[in-house]
Design a protein around this motif. Sequence first.
Motif, short mmCIF file in Angstrom:
data_model
loop_
_atom_site.label_atom_id
_atom_site.label_comp_id
_atom_site.label_asym_id
_atom_site.label_seq_id
_atom_site.Cartn_x
_atom_site.Cartn_y
_atom_site.Cartn_z
N GLU A 72 0.81 -1.22 0.00
CA GLU A 72 0.00 0.00 0.00
C GLU A 72 0.85 1.27 0.00
O GLU A 72 0.42 2.33 -0.49
CB GLU A 72 -0.95 0.03 1.22
CG GLU A 72 -2.08 -0.98 1.15
CD GLU A 72 -1.73 -2.31 1.78
OE1 GLU A 72 -2.66 -3.00 2.22
OE2 GLU A 72 -0.53 -2.66 1.83
N TYR B 113 -0.57 3.67 -2.97
CA TYR B 113 -1.34 4.88 -2.66
C TYR B 113 -0.50 6.16 -2.72
O TYR B 113 -1.05 7.25 -2.58
CB TYR B 113 -1.98 4.75 -1.28
CG TYR B 113 -3.16 3.82 -1.24
CD1 TYR B 113 -4.47 4.30 -1.32
CD2 TYR B 113 -2.97 2.44 -1.15
CE1 TYR B 113 -5.55 3.44 -1.28
CE2 TYR B 113 -4.05 1.58 -1.11
CZ TYR B 113 -5.33 2.07 -1.18
OH TYR B 113 -6.41 1.21 -1.15
N HIS C 1 -3.45 6.12 4.47
CA HIS C 1 -3.44 5.78 3.04
C HIS C 1 -4.84 5.66 2.44
O HIS C 1 -5.00 5.81 1.22
CB HIS C 1 -2.62 4.51 2.79
CG HIS C 1 -3.30 3.22 3.12
ND1 HIS C 1 -3.17 2.60 4.35
CD2 HIS C 1 -4.10 2.40 2.38
CE1 HIS C 1 -3.86 1.47 4.34
NE2 HIS C 1 -4.43 1.32 3.17
N LYS C 2 -5.87 5.45 3.25
CA LYS C 2 -7.23 5.35 2.71
C LYS C 2 -7.99 6.68 2.75
O LYS C 2 -9.15 6.75 2.36
CB LYS C 2 -8.02 4.28 3.46
CG LYS C 2 -7.58 2.86 3.12
CD LYS C 2 -8.53 1.82 3.68
CE LYS C 2 -8.14 0.42 3.23
NZ LYS C 2 -9.08 -0.61 3.75
N ARG D 64 -4.93 13.63 1.64
CA ARG D 64 -4.08 12.58 2.22
C ARG D 64 -2.70 13.11 2.63
O ARG D 64 -2.22 12.85 3.73
CB ARG D 64 -3.94 11.43 1.24
CG ARG D 64 -3.20 10.22 1.79
CD ARG D 64 -3.05 9.15 0.72
NE ARG D 64 -4.35 8.75 0.20
CZ ARG D 64 -4.57 8.33 -1.04
NH1 ARG D 64 -3.59 8.30 -1.91
NH2 ARG D 64 -5.79 7.97 -1.43
N ASN E 107 -8.89 5.55 11.90
CA ASN E 107 -8.41 4.87 10.69
C ASN E 107 -7.91 3.47 10.98
O ASN E 107 -7.99 2.58 10.12
CB ASN E 107 -7.31 5.70 10.02
CG ASN E 107 -7.87 6.89 9.27
OD1 ASN E 107 -9.09 7.02 9.13
ND2 ASN E 107 -7.01 7.76 8.80
N ILE F 23 -8.46 0.03 8.73
CA ILE F 23 -7.28 -0.60 8.12
C ILE F 23 -7.04 -1.99 8.68
O ILE F 23 -6.64 -2.91 7.97
CB ILE F 23 -6.03 0.28 8.37
CG1 ILE F 23 -6.15 1.61 7.62
CG2 ILE F 23 -4.76 -0.45 7.96
CD1 ILE F 23 -5.10 2.61 8.01
#
Length: 777
Positions: free
Chosen positions: A125, A129, A188-189, A195, A527, A531
């Motif tokens: 990731e 990302y 990262h999401k 971000r 988060n 995750i």
Amino acid sequence: MPQFVTKPNNRQLAFDETRLSVYSDRLLEGLETLNKERLIRSVISKLRREEVTSEEISNAFTMAALELVSIEEPNWKFAAARSLLTTLYKKAAYYRRYKSYPDEPYGALFPLISDLVKKGIYREELLEYYTKDQIEELAQTIDYRRDLLFDYIGLLTLTERYLTTDFDGHVMELPQERYMVIAMYLMHKEPVEKRMELVKESYWAMSNLYMTAATPTMSNAGKKVAGQLSSCFIDTVDDSLEGIFDSNTDIARLSKMGGGIGVYLGKVRARGSDIRGHKNTSSGVIPWIRQLNNTAVSVDQLGTRKGAIAVYLDVFHKDILAFLDLKLNNGDERMRAHDVFHGVCISDTFMEAVEARGEFNLFCPHEVKKVMGWKDTNGRPLGLEDFYDETLGQGAFRDKYAEAVAHPLLSRITVPAIDIMKRIMKSQLETGTPYMFYRDTVNRANPNSAHGMVYSSNLCTEIMQNQSATVVEHEELVTKDGQTRIVISKIPGDFVVCNLNSIHLARAVPAGVLDRLVPIQVRMLDNVIDINNIEVLQAQYTNSQYRAVGLGTFGLHHLLALEGIRWESDEAVAYNDNLYERINYLLVRSSMELAKEKGYYPKFHGSDWESGAYFNHRGYTDGQHEGKFVTTAEWKELQQEVQQTGVRNAWMFAIAPNGSTSIIAGSTASIDPLYDLLSYEEKTTYKIANPAPDLSDKTIWYYKTAFNIDQHWSINMASARQRHVDQGQSFNFYVRPDIKATDFLDLHIHAWKAGMKSTYYVRSRALTIEECESCSS
């Protein structure tokens, strides 16, 4: 004195004493009170061979500085840290093949990430990302000078436990890179347009040591082969063979990934109870606890240490007396479990009986359900453990307890309550446990009581969330497309998950950054929920339904010393009250703002958050308890916004013990008083002196140590905080081994009457107690 120095590339140079002086100047920059000549003399005395390596010279500087650490000159610990940093920088440069300079010790970030992703050490990731340009932009944010915030023991702890290594054990990451990778992974999401700023903000919070992430997050975020990110879990065991063994399996699966486990056994039938009508056939809870003990030992945490499991039982359970003797070193070894921790769930009625020197009755939960016939709205049988007193001095539990006592067909064991309390205190003084969990106090303050009940706590007594047992509904053989499967259907219970991080009070409060800090901490915690991949599905489901987090604090005594506030004072009590109210206000507001952006937690409806009762119950809206940093008007406005918008997280505030991560940050642990002005960390061949943080002629007067403090003042401060903490506090008692029984009992009664939800270890200088690593944050 040496004649030659051998470099890592085997190049040999003549030994030059003037280079020692130059290096000393670099180590002691800004540490003006430290004597350079003393340091160099000590270094030279350690270099006795004719030919030495550059690493041996660095190690000599480190050891020389450590030997000079004292109460009078505590800052040698920072000189030692800088020497260790030099070694780290050189090793990273060597193994990653880049040039390291004093004013530019870090290598490029993108090659590090791409190389470790390719090797299967970092998660994909990080490259999926983030583009190369973005990673290079983030690398510009890294400030290597923040490495100078670490003292020696903090940097050593970070290096040994948290920095990423390759498969040969070589440290590949440097401290600021660990913080950046954590920030990148936790964010990262997030939407692409915000971000990068959120990564930078997370890095700012961690790298300045304004906060620390929990040990699982610190260790595992961004790494591929490591465990999960949550700290602790709490399971409720169903009173069935399937429930008991399934629970053991779930606990083993979580333990192997580094989670600390709390297990509530209050629903399991007592010794001598019937099984399917056959009388006197149950062996009670102790054999199952011994099985958990074996699980803790055999399923270790990522190969680093044995599993950490705490078991809880109600004080009115028939097996309580055997339970209290679990960890004692004498008696029947078949009734002992030395590798688990234990906690007692205490009712108000028990503490009242202790005070009155009255009798107390013990029941089997299975027999209570069978004889009393109490049922919930869905027709499911209820036991005594399923009730609590909704108000102080009256409520459902004491009514049901009185009914059980009066029932002529219900068997019980009747004992003086003080005898049970004596057994509790005896075990605490010998082993440090059991923990105390005040179940009525906890449930009265539960903002989500409409959706369930809190039966027990976790490994460190700070997590208090709704619990229920997972129940096997049925099993069947299913044949489809010529393939036969065994399908097991389970009704998932509330399997508690706690996600933690903590504010470094002694840095964040003086810097005035709480308003900026708390929102990013809440986002980081939230988060983790999305995750994290938890193998136990009911835990994953519970995590998604409540989205509970636990923001905590550490460095309280450190902060009080900086502020010139004595621990044993009304000023300290008032300061705690105001400070923790401010933190709670920022915490609730941050969760509310996050709910505006991402939605409220699924079980928000029916909660005290939705009704506004959360604010009313804590006196935030009546004007009678107006805080120094938050006005009643601000609370009322927030109450209205929460009722309209919701909050993202069902529970938010939990003060963990955070032993190891507070060491990294160079501060005092959690809400504990300082243990010693000069403590020592034992290593294989030497001891590391660790002076109190920011020790000076000014602060030393405010660092009264733990065993010299009147514990009633600690209770008063914890009581002031508790109103603002929707979960609990890992609160330790510090007592002398020769404490009188009456004085020890007074501490327990004071804690209960002061509205504390739990107490953690009873610490005595005669005891060595293992720290909870999982909840360190």
